[in-house]
Design an enzyme around this catalytic site. Structure first.
Site, mmCIF file in Angstrom:
data_model
loop_
_atom_site.group_PDB
_atom_site.id
_atom_site.type_symbol
_atom_site.label_atom_id
_atom_site.label_comp_id
_atom_site.label_asym_id
_atom_site.label_seq_id
_atom_site.Cartn_x
_atom_site.Cartn_y
_atom_site.Cartn_z
ATOM 1 N N ASN A 1 14.678 -17.426 17.444
ATOM 2 C CA ASN A 1 13.965 -18.502 16.764
ATOM 3 C C ASN A 1 15.044 -19.342 16.089
ATOM 4 O OD1 ASN A 1 12.223 -20.065 15.253
ATOM 5 N ND2 ASN A 1 10.918 -18.334 14.675
ATOM 6 N N ARG B 1 11.509 -19.479 20.888
ATOM 7 C CA ARG B 1 10.431 -20.302 20.342
ATOM 8 C C ARG B 1 10.868 -21.756 20.455
ATOM 9 N NH1 ARG B 1 8.988 -21.390 14.106
ATOM 10 N NH2 ARG B 1 7.140 -22.624 14.472
ATOM 11 N N HIS C 1 2.384 -24.652 15.306
ATOM 12 C CA HIS C 1 2.121 -23.284 14.832
ATOM 13 C C HIS C 1 1.233 -22.521 15.834
ATOM 14 C CE1 HIS C 1 2.585 -24.900 10.459
ATOM 15 N NE2 HIS C 1 3.740 -24.341 10.831
ATOM 16 N N HIS D 1 -2.788 -21.330 8.740
ATOM 17 C CA HIS D 1 -1.366 -20.983 8.663
ATOM 18 C C HIS D 1 -0.795 -21.775 7.488
ATOM 19 C CE1 HIS D 1 2.665 -19.903 10.415
ATOM 20 N NE2 HIS D 1 2.984 -20.896 9.586
ATOM 21 N N ASN E 1 5.484 -23.094 4.344
ATOM 22 C CA ASN E 1 6.038 -24.370 3.861
ATOM 23 C C ASN E 1 5.379 -25.511 4.625
ATOM 24 O OD1 ASN E 1 7.915 -23.717 1.825
ATOM 25 N ND2 ASN E 1 9.225 -22.818 3.402
ATOM 26 N N GLY E 2 5.353 -25.361 5.952
ATOM 27 C CA GLY E 2 4.511 -26.227 6.782
ATOM 28 C C GLY E 2 3.155 -25.544 6.867
ATOM 29 N N ASP F 1 7.362 -24.671 -3.903
ATOM 30 C CA ASP F 1 7.016 -23.256 -3.726
ATOM 31 C C ASP F 1 5.733 -22.926 -4.497
ATOM 32 O OD1 ASP F 1 6.936 -20.405 -3.893
ATOM 33 O OD2 ASP F 1 9.051 -20.384 -3.315
ATOM 34 N N ARG G 1 4.604 -20.251 -5.489
ATOM 35 C CA ARG G 1 4.794 -19.280 -6.587
ATOM 36 C C ARG G 1 5.082 -20.003 -7.894
ATOM 37 N NH1 ARG G 1 8.581 -15.711 -2.764
ATOM 38 N NH2 ARG G 1 8.992 -17.840 -2.124
ATOM 39 N N GLY H 1 3.354 -17.546 4.526
ATOM 40 C CA GLY H 1 3.800 -17.263 3.151
ATOM 41 C C GLY H 1 2.723 -17.406 2.080
ATOM 42 N N GLU I 1 -0.749 -15.335 3.143
ATOM 43 C CA GLU I 1 -0.669 -13.871 3.069
ATOM 44 C C GLU I 1 -0.483 -13.372 1.639
ATOM 45 O OE1 GLU I 1 2.215 -12.236 5.864
ATOM 46 O OE2 GLU I 1 1.723 -13.850 7.254
HETATM 47 P P1 ADP Z 1 7.915 -21.174 6.680
HETATM 48 O O1 ADP Z 1 6.759 -22.103 6.683
HETATM 49 O O2 ADP Z 1 9.204 -21.831 6.291
HETATM 50 O O3 ADP Z 1 8.014 -20.298 7.907
HETATM 51 P P2 ADP Z 1 6.691 -19.037 5.135
HETATM 52 O O4 ADP Z 1 5.516 -18.909 6.025
HETATM 53 O O5 ADP Z 1 7.473 -17.805 4.868
HETATM 54 O O6 ADP Z 1 7.695 -20.174 5.495
HETATM 55 O O7 ADP Z 1 6.141 -19.595 3.724
HETATM 56 C C1 ADP Z 1 7.019 -19.847 2.679
HETATM 57 C C2 ADP Z 1 6.225 -20.262 1.456
HETATM 58 O O8 ADP Z 1 5.276 -19.242 1.138
HETATM 59 C C3 ADP Z 1 7.056 -20.402 0.194
HETATM 60 O O9 ADP Z 1 7.633 -21.667 0.058
HETATM 61 C C4 ADP Z 1 6.048 -20.170 -0.891
HETATM 62 O O10 ADP Z 1 5.430 -21.394 -1.246
HETATM 63 C C5 ADP Z 1 4.999 -19.294 -0.249
HETATM 64 N N1 ADP Z 1 4.994 -17.934 -0.800
HETATM 65 C C6 ADP Z 1 5.776 -16.896 -0.450
HETATM 66 N N2 ADP Z 1 5.477 -15.814 -1.209
HETATM 67 C C7 ADP Z 1 4.459 -16.199 -2.033
HETATM 68 C C8 ADP Z 1 3.692 -15.556 -3.058
HETATM 69 N N3 ADP Z 1 3.904 -14.285 -3.379
HETATM 70 N N4 ADP Z 1 2.733 -16.269 -3.673
HETATM 71 C C9 ADP Z 1 2.515 -17.558 -3.345
HETATM 72 N N5 ADP Z 1 3.197 -18.228 -2.400
HETATM 73 C C10 ADP Z 1 4.139 -17.552 -1.759
#
Ligand code: ADP
Length: 401
Positions: free
Chosen positions: A7, A98, A186, A214, A217-218, A289, A291, A336, A339
């Site tokens: 990837n 990918r 996605h 999904h 970030n995206g 983010d 979080r 992210g 989940e």
């Molecule tokens: P990408 O889209 O880059 O593949 P991910 O699917 O891993 O990334 O998502 C990343 C995002 O998930 C982070 O920027 C954050 O906003 C969010 N994230 C990750 N852990 C948590 C959490 N425990 N609570 C809330 N948001 C989270």
């Protein structure tokens, strides 16, 4: 068989080696033997290599910008030292990539040839942030594993059969003929989550109407009926649809015309604003983010506004997907935010009560993974699925090999 999945992004490369028994190709059984990530973002001119295998995590730094050299070192750890899981690289049977954009040409996983590489290159204007790195990844693998057949798995492919009325934009028709239409992204994740949901619910995917969310970030939604994506929120580019970490999602295109005409901004400046300075980051002024947003929103009005706007857009677009499906059996949260953020799931499901969605609040709070978190009374199931795009790519490769 052993399948290496790559990837490749512009500032990081992730690779995983999977073992799939020959008799389990159609059963979604794979064992991850080894994984590695190369991250170029930590320090200029430095690559951080992190390898996980045999229960170990090994990290090292390489002072170079030479991608080939770092990849070579990365794959040495497959065969040498404590992380070794192979005698030689020749044991890798196939490489799966990918590839973000397959345009209209690729609706299926495809063996990589000179022609396929040329087409991926021609599609660069449609995915300038992704296809160049994907193509570079293919070329690196050709140098490192010249004898190993390679397969391209496209993130757009799962959406390639959405009905024309959803794919077409109401623009002059000739633009559609020129390929300006909804592609959606996605797809590997949406498809993986849909199949996993059917399994967890012990139902036939062909009988389910699903909205998969999904949220990384995206972020994008897919409306899935009879196992096919029939609508999705991302469009011609990954900028359309939901409000995201730094992307604005759907806005009035008149705003872009206004910014260019009246505000004296250049095209590149508008591009950066819409893709990198908007979304959660733009509204909160704090972070992209989720979080940080949820931590800060107790005391910060802009963080609260960003969160509530995110939920508003998410619920609005889920409503649009349900309208396309003409019904709903389950909502699936993944990636992210999907989940990990109990509060995003709770706020979303609460507002979807009118559809018969009823969350089990305790299950939602207890870090669910691959679990149905709807209450017993809910008319719609709610699932949290850990998306695993890399194993999905390995599985796809094993099925065509
Ligand atoms: P990408 O889209 O880059 O593949 P991910 O699917 O891993 O990334 O998502 C990343 C995002 O998930 C982070 O920027 C954050 O906003 C969010 N994230 C990750 N852990 C948590 C959490 N425990 N609570 C809330 N948001 C989270």
């Amino acid at each position: 068989m052993k399948i290496l999945v790559l990837n490749a992004g512009s500032s990081s490369q992730k690779s995983c080696l999977y073992y799939i028994p020959d008799d389990a190709r159609s059963q979604h059984i794979s064992t991850e033997l080894w994984s590695a990530s190369i991250d170029w973002t930590k320090q200029e001119g430095m690559a951080n290599l992190k390898v996980e295998s045999n229960g170990l995590v090994v990290e090292e730094t390489q002072a170079t910008n030479d991608q080939l050299a770092v990849m070579k070192r990365c794959f040495e750890t497959l065969c040498e030292g404590d992380t070794a899981v192979l005698e030689t690289l020749a044991e890798v049977d196939f490489v799966g990539h990918r590839i973000v954009h397959g345009g209209r040409t690729y609706q299926q996983p495809t063996w990589i040839t000179e022609d396929v590489k040329r087409t991926i290159e021609q599609l660069i204007p449609l995915a300038p942030n992704h296809n160049p790195a994907n193509l570079e990844g293919i070329k690196l693998m050709e140098k490192l594993l010249p004898e190993t057949p390679q397969v391209a798995v496209f993130d757009t492919a799962f959406h390639s059969k959405i009905p024309t009325t959803s794919a077409i934009y109401p623009l002059p028709y000739q633009w559609y003929e020129q390929g300006i239409c909804r592609y959606g992204f996605h797809g590997i994740s949406h498809q993986y989550c849909a199949e996993k949901t059917a399994k967890l619910l012990n139902q036939d995917l062909a009988n389910l109407k699903l909205v998969t969310c999904h949220l990384g970030n995206g972020a994008s939604l897919a409306a899935i009926k009879n196992g096919h994506s029939i609508d999705t929120t991302m469009g011609f580019t990954p900028l359309e649809g939901l409000m995201m970490g730094t992307r604005c999602g759907s806005i009035d295109p008149g705003i872009v015309i206004h910014l260019l005409r009246e505000k004296d901004l250049t095209l590149d400046q508008v591009d950066v604003m819409l893709n990198k300075e908007s979304g959660l980051k733009g509204l909160s002024g704090i972070s992209a983010d989720m979080r940080s947003i949820t931590t800060e929103m107790e005391n910060n009005d802009r963080a609260k506004l960003a969160f509530e706007t995110y939920i508003h857009h998410l619920c609005r677009q889920i409503g649009a997907m349900v309208a396309s499906l003409e019904g709903l059996d389950a909502i699936v949260f993944t990636a992210g935010v999907g989940e990990n953020s109990a509060i995003v799931r709770q706020e979303t499901c609460q507002r979807l009560g009118y559809l018969g969605v009823d969350l089990d609040v305790e299950k939602n709070k207890n870090s669910p993974k691959n679990e149905d978190i709807a209450s017993n009374n809910s008319q719609v199931r709610v699932l949290v699925i850990h998306t695993d795009e890399d194993s999905a790519i390995a599985q796809t490769v094993s099925q065509i090999a």
